[in-house]
Design a protein around this motif. Structure first.
Motif, mmCIF file in Angstrom:
data_model
loop_
_atom_site.group_PDB
_atom_site.id
_atom_site.type_symbol
_atom_site.label_atom_id
_atom_site.label_comp_id
_atom_site.label_asym_id
_atom_site.label_seq_id
_atom_site.Cartn_x
_atom_site.Cartn_y
_atom_site.Cartn_z
ATOM 1 N N UNK A 98 54.773 10.146 -8.622
ATOM 2 C CA UNK A 98 56.117 9.583 -8.809
ATOM 3 C C UNK A 98 56.351 9.127 -10.246
ATOM 4 N N UNK A 99 55.310 8.658 -10.898
ATOM 5 C CA UNK A 99 55.423 8.056 -12.226
ATOM 6 C C UNK A 99 56.004 9.011 -13.264
ATOM 7 N N UNK A 100 55.823 10.316 -13.082
ATOM 8 C CA UNK A 100 56.326 11.270 -14.072
ATOM 9 C C UNK A 100 57.843 11.398 -14.009
ATOM 10 N N UNK A 101 58.426 11.109 -12.841
ATOM 11 C CA UNK A 101 59.869 11.230 -12.629
ATOM 12 C C UNK A 101 60.350 12.657 -12.916
ATOM 13 N N UNK A 102 59.454 13.615 -12.719
ATOM 14 C CA UNK A 102 59.738 15.025 -12.942
ATOM 15 C C UNK A 102 60.036 15.678 -11.594
ATOM 16 N N UNK A 103 61.118 16.423 -11.506
ATOM 17 C CA UNK A 103 61.526 17.017 -10.228
ATOM 18 C C UNK A 103 60.458 17.944 -9.655
ATOM 19 N N UNK A 104 59.815 18.746 -10.490
ATOM 20 C CA UNK A 104 58.768 19.651 -10.002
ATOM 21 C C UNK A 104 57.615 18.849 -9.394
#
Length: 171
Positions: A98-104
């Protein structure tokens, strides 16, 4: 630098609209600094976020083309279930994604938790609260960003994804 009217993703808060960029001096600070004025799209309030702080996770919302590309890739993503008897270990594992906040990354996380759900169901067991909590967080974040990117209501995103995947499966 983001401009007024643009949509951005701000950490765990999700999609926000840039209401403006302003110079402010807050009590306790030596000088005035440049701040983004952000209005969360899916909850109330206004936030002042330092524009020059590199530690702040602030990025532009993905484009409609990128959202559709990611949605089209969903059937090819194989999730690997992560099992742990420790709720803390499970939370740490999910938080990293979750920490990356990247959709992939969020799609992979969702696929992973879904694979775990299927595995548990085959053994007539249910998912735990930690899994459910992180599945909801990942889906909420994805649905919020996809809604803005695609210009549709957030509640319509799951049906849009299903229709798009079904249409690609036929072709």
């Amino acid at each position: 630098m983001f401009c007024e009217g643009e949509y951005v993703v701000y950490g765990d808060l999700g999609v926000c609209r840039v209401e403006g960029v302003t110079q402010r001096r807050f009590e306790g600070l030596d000088a005035a600094h440049l701040y983004y004025v952000l209005a969360p799209v899916y909850q109330g309030g206004v936030l002042y976020i330092p524009a020059d702080n590199p530690r702040i996770c602030l990025r532009a919302v993905i484009s409609a083309e990128e959202a559709n590309r990611l949605i089209d890739a969903i059937p090819t993503i194989e999730g690997e279930a992560f099992h742990s008897r420790s709720a803390q270990e499970l939370s740490v594992h999910y938080e990293q994604a979750l920490r990356t906040h990247d959709c992939a990354d969020l799609i992979r996380l969702t696929a992973s938790i879904y694979a775990k759900k299927q595995d548990l169901a085959s053994r007539k067991k249910r998912m735990g609260r930690v899994d459910e909590h992180f599945m909801k967080k990942a889906k909420d974040s994805l649905n919020g960003e996809f809604a803005i990117a695609l210009g549709i209501p957030r509640e319509d995103v799951p049906a849009y994804i299903s229709r798009r995947i079904a249409a690609h499966a036929k072709s």
